[in-house]
Design an enzyme around this catalytic site. Structure first.
Site, PDB file in Angstrom:
ATOM      1  CD  GLN A 190     -32.515 -18.967  -2.446  1.00 48.37           C
ATOM      2  OE1 GLN A 190     -32.345 -19.181  -1.184  1.00 48.37           O
ATOM      3  NE2 GLN A 190     -31.763 -19.476  -3.136  1.00 48.37           N
ATOM      4  CB  SER A 193      -0.953  -0.040   1.201  1.00 53.85           C
ATOM      5  OG  SER A 193      -1.796  -1.068   1.046  1.00 53.85           O
ATOM      6  CG  ASP A 199      -6.697  -2.442   1.946  1.00 55.92           C
ATOM      7  OD1 ASP A 199      -6.291  -3.425   2.230  1.00 55.92           O
ATOM      8  OD2 ASP A 199      -7.067  -1.758   2.762  1.00 55.92           O
ATOM      9  CD  GLU A 255      -4.297  -1.010 -10.088  1.00 52.93           C
ATOM     10  OE1 GLU A 255      -4.406   0.304  -9.996  1.00 52.93           O
ATOM     11  OE2 GLU A 255      -3.390  -1.471 -10.632  1.00 52.93           O
ATOM     12  NE  ARG A 266     -31.789 -28.216  -3.903  1.00 53.72           N
ATOM     13  CZ  ARG A 266     -30.927 -29.251  -3.948  1.00 53.72           C
ATOM     14  NH1 ARG A 266     -31.025 -30.362  -5.257  1.00 53.72           N
ATOM     15  NH2 ARG A 266     -30.927 -29.835  -2.773  1.00 53.72           N
ATOM     16  NE  ARG A 275     -29.256 -15.999   1.841  1.00 51.71           N
ATOM     17  CZ  ARG A 275     -28.933 -17.284   1.625  1.00 51.71           C
ATOM     18  NH1 ARG A 275     -30.089 -18.086   1.738  1.00 51.71           N
ATOM     19  NH2 ARG A 275     -27.859 -17.818   1.599  1.00 51.71           N
ATOM     20  CB  THR A 299      -6.008  -7.082  -1.886  1.00 50.50           C
ATOM     21  OG1 THR A 299      -6.743  -7.702  -0.959  1.00 50.50           O
ATOM     22  CG2 THR A 299      -4.496  -6.712  -1.430  1.00 50.50           C
TER      23      THR A 299
END
Ligand SMILES: Cc1cc2nc3c(=O)[nH]c(=O)nc-3n(C[C@H](O)[C@H](O)[C@H](O)COP(=O)(O)OP(=O)(O)OC[C@H]3O[C@@H](n4cnc5c(N)ncnc54)[C@H](O)[C@@H]3O)c2cc1C
Ligand SMILES: Cc1cc2nc3c(=O)[nH]c(=O)nc-3n(C[C@H](O)[C@H](O)[C@H](O)COP(=O)(O)OP(=O)(O)OC[C@H]3O[C@@H](n4cnc5c(N)ncnc54)[C@H](O)[C@@H]3O)c2cc1C
Ligand SMILES: [Ca+2]
Lengths: 664, 664
Positions: free
Chosen positions: A330, A144, A426, A424, A310, A333, A422
Site C-alpha cells: 500500500q 491537435s 495532447d 491544451e 481501513r 503505491r 488531451t
C-alpha cells in the site's frame, strides 16, 4: 460519534508542524490565508453544497450549475472580491461551468491578441459579464493540428466584413466549453482569406446569440455535443458544436494585435512579434501544472486518510486488524503519489516564476529563452497531467471496493480530470515537441550554441556520457548531487542515443517518425529530471517550520528513487548506475517509506482541504467513514421506494412463472 | 454515405484470411457460430438497443435494466436456449443486471457447496427463477479478509434453527450485486457459532424478501448502496446493503457439503475434502480472464478503427492528412494492447483446459496440482484485469478528445470494467498470494519437491541464474526459445533475489511484510512468463487459415518484446540480457509494429463484434464516424430546447447586470 476525531492518534504521530507545512504548500502565508478564507466561505454556503451532484440527470445538473455560477458571481460582487479571490472562489465551487472558459480563455485571448482599441471595447463588456464568451478553436475533424482547421473567414472588401463559414461537416466547431448553451460570443479560429489568398489561422470575435432572447443569430447552428465521461464531472459544462452559414462580422472583430487586414483587404503584420502569444501559453500551462498538483493531492488525501481508517487482516487475538496503510505494498503505491503531489506543487511554483521571467524578457524584446521555456512547459504539462490522471485512479484502487462508490469522490475526480491529458495539447504530441527541441539542442552543441535553462546540463553531455555513479551504500542515494547527476546522465544518455540513431537516416524527418517512440521516452526522462531538480532546488532554500524541511527531504527522496526504480532500465542501459546501485536505491526507498508512514496523515492535512472540496466520505477529516457511508447509501433515488419501479411489470412475472407458463 | 464502407481500403490491405482468424479468436467454429448467432439476435432486437443508456437517470436506468432482463429470460424460454446460449445472450445484452449474480454466483454456490438434498431442493427453484438469489459475502468493514467477517449464525438447538445477526454497523453486508432491490434469497456468509464456539465463516441460504409482496422479511433491512463510477455502467446493478436483526432460518439452510451441524448442534466435517471448493475458484477466475480479453479487445477495436479514420497533420500539398494510426507513437501505444487482447484470449483458453484438468484430478481425490493451479489463476486474474483496465483508458486517450464523449463507448467500458481489479480478490492481495507460493516453492527445491505446472521452470533455477542470452541480431528475438528463456531467467532471478533477502530476517513473516513490494514484482514477472509461454505454446499447435499463424507470431513477438522493453530494468538487473540485447529487442519491436500496421483493421475485425456490442460511434464497422458523431450530439436532453432550462433565472440577470445593479 459525531465530533470525535477518529484520526487524532495518527495526527499525534506527526514529526513536524503541520501549520508551517500548510504555508509551504500554499506558497506563502498570504496565499494560505486567501485559500483558507475562500474555501471556508464556499464550504459554508448552502447554494454551493454538492453532495447530490451525481444523482442529477443532465438537465438538472446543468441548471444546478447555472445556479451556482450565478450565485458565485453574486458573491463576487457583494464581497467586492478582486480577480484572484474571484478565481479562487470559482475553483472551490468545484463544478466546471461556462464561466471557466469566459474567464480562463475568452478574456485572456482578447488581452493577449487584441489591439488596444479592441481591448478597450471588449474587455469592459466581458469583465462585467454583459457578454459571455468561449474559445472556439477545435473542429470535429481537427484538434491537435490547428493549422489544419477548415473554418474560413473571407474578407469582403465591398462591405468591410469577414464572412465566417463552415465549408464541411468536419469544419464544425466541436468541444468548446460554454459554447453549447450559454455563450453569447466566441473567439473563433478560422483560416483568413483575402483576395483568394489563404493566410492561415487567426482569431475572430463572433457574436453567436442575441442579447435579447438568447436565440442563435442567423446563419448560426449551435448546440451541446452530449454526455461526457463520468457522473456529474464535466457534464455540468456545455461543450458545444457550432457551424456557420456565411455569417458576417465587421472587419475590426479580427484579433489584430499581431496581424491585420486593412480596409483595402491587405494582410499586414503589425510589427508586434508573433512570439508574444507564446507568453500566454506558458501562463496557461503553468496553471495546468498547478491544477495537477491540486487534483492529485485531493486523491492522495482521500486515499491516505481512508488507508489509515481501513483495517484488513492481521488481527492478533481478536484485537483490531492492521491498518492497510501499514502494508508495504500500500505504501509503495501511495507514498510516491503523495511525493508527486508535492513535487508538482513546487515545479508549478517555479513555472510561475518562469512565466514572470519570460514576460519581462518579452517586454524587453528578448525572445532568446522562449523556445526553451516553451519546450519545458509543454513537457511539464504532459508529465504532470499523465501522472495525475493515473495517480487518481490508483488512489481509487487503493480504497478497494468502496473507492468505486461515487460517495468516495474519486470516480468524479478522475472523470473530470482526465481530459487534461488531451486538451491544451495532447500529451504525446507535446512530448514529441520536447523531443524535437532536445534533438535540435544536441545537434547545435558543436556550433557554440550554449543550451540554457532546463537544458543547460546538455552542455556537459560528453562528461555525462562517461558518468558512473559512485553510490556505495543505500544512504548515498540521499545526497542531492548523487540523484541529480544520475538523472542528468540518464536523460542525456537517452537523448544522445536516439540522436545517434537519427543520424543513420538520410531523411531526418523520416528518422524522426520512425524513432518517435524512443524520442518520447527521452523527452519524458528530460522532464522527470526537471521535476526532480526543482524539488531539490526548493530544498536548498530556507524553509522555516519545525521538522518541515526534513519531511520534504524525505518526500523528495521518495519521488526521485521511485522514478529511478520504475525506469531502472533507462539508468542501467545508459550505464550511469550499476545493478547493485539500483538495488541500493530500492533499499533506501523502502526505508524512506517507513519514514513517511507516521507523518502521512499530517502531510495530507497540510493541503488544508475542506470536506466540501474533497466531497468524499472516505476522505473525511474526522475519519468517521462507516456511519457516513451507510447514511449516504440511503439517499440514492432507488431507495425512495422499497419495491422498485419496474418490479411489478418485469420481475414479478418471472418469479410467478408467467413468462414460462405462457409458452411451455 | 450510408452503406459505404469507409474502411474498405484498410481491409483490403490485410495479409491473412479474416474469417479463419475469427475461428481462432472464438476458439472453434462452433464457438464462433454460437457467438455470431446470439450477438446478431441481440443486436437486432429493439428491446436490447442501448444507445440511450448514458442519458437515463438512476431509476430510469434500473427500470430499463429490469425490462431487458425480463425480455432476455423470455427469449431464452421462447427459443429454448441451452445454458451456454442463455449465458451468451445475457453477456451480449451488455448491461449488468441482477441475473448476472443469480446465474454466476448464487446457482454455482449451491452446486458447489450444497449437499445433494440441498441441490435437489434449491436448484430447480433457482433454475426456473422462482427465486432470485445473490452472493452476500462482503461487509461494510470486511472485504479482502473473509475470515474477519462479523455477521453471526448462531445455532439454537431448541428450535433447530440458526439465528443470523449483524452485531455491528460494519457487519452490514455491503456490495452484493442484485441484493439491493431484487433478490428474494441470498447466500449469506457468516461466522458459525454452536454452543458458544466460533467455527469460522460458512455459507447459508437466507430468504430476504416475501415472495408475495417482495417486502423485506421481519428483521431484515435492505437497500441499494448508491451511485457507482460512470455513466450507466454498473449503475444498472442494485449492489446492496443488508443487515439482520436475529433472523431465524432452518438448520438445513446452512450449505453443508463440507461441514455440517447436527440436530444436537455438533459441528462435524462431512468427509468431503475442503479443497473441492477451490475448483470453483479456478472456474470463476478463468471466466474473469476470458472477460478481460473481451473488454480489452472491444476497446482496442474502437481505438484501432478510429485511428485509421482520424487524420491529423502531415498533409502534403492540400492532400489528406496522415491517418494517426501511421504515427509510430500511436502504434507503440496501441499495438501492444492489440497483442495483449490476443494473449489474454489464449491464456484464458488454456485456463479452461486447466479447470477441466483440475476437476478430473479432484474427482480422483488427487489434490496435488491444486495449490499451483490456485496460485496461477490468482496471478493471471490480477495480471489480465490490471492490464485491461489500464488498456481501456489508454485506448480512450488514443482517440483524443472524442474518446471523452460517451458516444465513443469508451468511458462506460472503462467504468464498468475497473471493479474487476478489486472483486474476486484485490489484485495486490492476489499477487501477494502468488509470491507466497513462489517463495515456498523455492524454499522446498532442495527437499526434492519438484515444482509442477507453471512453476516447473524453477526446477532449473541454478541454471537460469547463470543464463545469459545469446541474442546477436534483432531477428534473434523472434525465436520462441530465446524469448522464453529470457523470461524464465528474469522471473527466476527476481524470485531468488527476494528469497535471499527474506532469509536475512529472523522472523520470516516480518521479512515477507517488509519486502512485499519486491515480492509483488517477482510475482508479476512470473505471471507475465505464463502468458508469454501459453501464447508460444498456442503457436506450436497447428493453426489453419491463410496467413493466420504468421499474424499471431507477429502479435506474440509484440506482446513479449513490449513487456521486455517496459520491464527492461528487471532483465538487466538479473543479468540475463545485456544493454545491447535490450536495444536489439526494441529495434525488433519497431519492425514488428510495421508488420502489424497493414493488418490492424482486419485483426480487430476478427473479434467479430457487432456495432451494437461496441456501442461506439468511433468504433463503427463502416468507419462513418463524423456524420454519426454529429447526429448523436443532437440527441442530448440539453438540446431539447434552444434556450436551456435555468437560463432565464440564472444567466439573464447576469447579462442584464441585474445582480450588479442591485448592489453597487
Ligand atoms: C473536456 C474537453 C474540453 C475542451 N475544451 C475546448 C475548448 O474550450 N475549446 C477548444 O477549441 N477545444 C477544446 N477541446 C478540444 C481539445 O483541445 C482537443 O481535443 C485536443 O486539442 C486534442 O485534439 P484531438 O481531439 O483532435 O486529438 P487528435 O489529435 O485527434 O488525437 C488522436 C490521437 O492521435 C495522436 N496524434 C495526433 N497527432 C499526432 C502526431 N503528429 N504525432 C503522433 N501522434 C499524433 C494523439 O496522440 C492521439 O493519440 C476540449 C476537449 C476536451 C476533451
Ligand atoms: C462492483 C463490485 C461488485 C461487487 N460484488 C460483490 C458481490 O456480489 N458479493 C460480495 O460479497 N462482494 C462483492 N463485492 C465486494 C468485493 O468482493 C470487495 O470489494 C473485494 O473483495 C475487495 O475487498 P475490499 O473492498 O474490502 O478492499 P480492501 O481489502 O479494503 O482493500 C483496500 C486496500 O488495502 C489493500 N490490502 C488489503 N489487504 C491487504 C494485505 N493483506 N496486504 C496488502 N494490502 C492489502 C488492498 O490492496 C487495497 O489497496 C463487489 C465489489 C464491487 C466493487
Ligand atoms: Ca429525471
Amino acid at each position: 460519534m459525531e465530533g470525535v476525531d477518529h484520526l487524532a492518534f495518527e495526527r499525534n504521530k506527526a514529526q513536524f508542524d503541520v501549520n508551517d507545512m500548510k504555508i509551504v504548500w500554499a506558497g506563502s502565508r498570504q496565499e494560505f490565508e486567501l485559500s483558507d478564507r475562500i474555501s471556508r466561505l464556499v464550504a459554508s454556503d448552502p447554494v454551493f453544497q454538492k453532495d447530490n451532484r451525481t444523482a442529477l440527470d443532465r438537465k438538472e445538473l446543468f441548471k444546478n450549475t447555472l445556479r451556482k455560477a450565478a450565485h458565485a458571481w453574486k458573491r463576487v460582487i457583494e464581497l467586492r472580491l478582486n480577480e484572484q479571490e474571484a478565481s479562487k472562489l470559482r475553483s472551490f465551487v468545484d463544478q466546471p461551468a461556462f464561466t471557466d472558459l469566459h474567464w480562463g480563455m475568452f478574456v485572456p485571448a482578447i488581452k493577449g491578441q487584441g489591439t488596444d482599441e479592441q481591448q478597450a471595447k471588449w474587455l469592459p463588456l466581458a469583465n462585467n459579464m454583459q457578454i459571455i464568451g468561449c474559445y472556439a478553436q477545435t473542429e470535429l475533424g481537427h484538434g491537435s493540428n490547428v493549422q489544419g482547421l477548415e473554418t474560413t473567414a473571407t474578407f469582403d472588401p465591398k462591405t468591410d466584413e469577414f464572412v465566417i463559414h463552415s465549408p464541411t461537416l468536419t469544419s464544425s466547431k466541436w468541444w468548446p466549453g460554454g459554447l453549447g448553451k450559454i455563450s453569447t460570443h466566441a473567439i473563433v479560429y478560422a483560416r483568413l482569406i483575402t483576395d483568394g489568398q489563404d493566410h492561415g489561422v487567426h482569431g475572430f470575435i463572433v457574436q453567436l446569440r442575441s442579447l435579447d432572447d438568447h436565440l442563435p443569430l442567423p446563419g448560426i447552428t449551435v448546440g451541446d455535443i452530449g454526455m461526457k465521461f463520468g457522473n456529474a464531472a464535466y457534464n455540468s459544462m456545455d461543450n458545444g458544436v457550432l457551424s456557420f452559414d456565411h455569417v458576417r462580422i465587421p472587419r475590426n472583430q479580427m484579433l489584430m494585435r499581431v496581424s491585420q487586414v486593412t480596409r483595402e483587404g491587405k494582410f499586414v503584420h503589425s510589427g508586434v512579434p508573433r512570439q508574444l502569444i507564446y507568453g500566454t501559453m506558458v501562463y496557461v500551462r503553468q496553471a495546468i501544472v498547478a491544477d495537477a498538483s491540486i487534483a492529485l493531492s485531493r486523491a492522495v488525501c482521500i486515499a491516505t486518510r481512508y488507508s489509515a481508517v481501513r483495517r484488513q487482516f492481521g488481527s492478533q487475538k481478536g484485537g483490531p486488524e492492521t491498518q492497510v496503510i501499514d502494508y508495504k505494498t500500500q505504501q509503495a503505491r501511495l507514498f510516491p503519489l503523495l511525493a508527486s503531489a508535492y513535487a508538482f506543487r513546487f515545479v508549478s511554483e517555479w513555472l510561475k516564476w518562469l512565466y514572470t521571467d519570460v514576460t519581462q524578457k518579452l517586454q524587453a524584446n528578448d525572445f532568446s529563452t522562449l523556445p526553451e521555456a516553451h519546450a519545458c512547459t509543454a513537457g511539464l504539462k504532459s508529465l504532470t497531467t499523465s501522472a495525475t490522471a493515473d495517480g487518481i485512479e490508483e488512489c481509487r484502487k487503493l480504497c478497494g471496493g468502496h473507492g468505486y462508490l461515487c460517495s468516495s469522490g474519486l470516480p468524479e475526480l478522475f472523470a473530470v480530470y482526465v481530459p487534461a491529458c488531451t486538451y491544451e495539447g495532447d500529451n504525446t504530441v507535446l512530448l514529441l515537441q520536447v523531443a524535437r527541441y532536445l534533438i535540435k539542442t544536441i545537434s547545435q552543441l558543436g556550433s557554440g550554441n550554449k543550451p540554457t535553462g532546463t537544458t543547460a546540463y546538455l552542455a556537459r553531455v560528453e562528461q555525462l556520457m562517461q558518468y558512473q555513479s559512485d553510490v556505495k551504500r543505500a544512504e548515498d542515494w540521499l545526497k542531492p548531487n548523487v540523484v541529480i547527476e544520475a538523472f542528468e546522465a540518464r536523460a542525456a544518455g537517452m537523448s544522445v542515443a536516439v540522436a545517434q540513431n537519427l543520424s543513420k537516416f538520410t531523411d531526418p524527418e523520416e528518422g524522426f517518425q520512425e524513432l518517435s517512440a524512443d524520442l518520447v521516452e527521452a523527452a519524458a526522462a528530460h522532464c522527470q529530471l526537471i521535476v526532480v531538480s526543482k524539488f531539490i532546488e526548493k530544498l536548498q532554500q530556507d524553509i522555516p517550520g519545525n521538522g518541515v524541511k526534513q519531511q520534504l527531504e524525505v518526500l523528495c527522496g521518495v519521488y526521485a528513487l521511485f522514478l529511478l526504480h520504475n525506469h531502472l532500465g533507462d539508468f542501467l542501459s545508459t550505464g550511469c548506475i550499476t545493478q547493485k546501485q539500483g538495488s541500493l536505491a530500492n533499499e533506501q526507498l523502502r526505508s524512506l517509506y517507513s519514514q513517511v508512514r507516521p507523518n502521512a496523515i499530517a502531510l495530507v492535512d497540510a493541503f488544508n482541504y475542506t470536506d466540501h472540496l474533497l466531497g468524499s466520505v472516505l476522505g473525511r477529516y474526522d475519519g468517521n467513514v462507516y456511519p457516513k457511508l451507510y447514511e449516504e447509501a440511503w439517499k440514492d433515488p432507488l431507495n425512495d421506494s422499497v419495491v422498485p419501479d419496474g418490479f411489478k411489470e418485469h420481475v414479478q412475472p418471472i418469479l410467478r412463472q408467467q413468462l414460462r407458463n405462457a409458452r411451455l
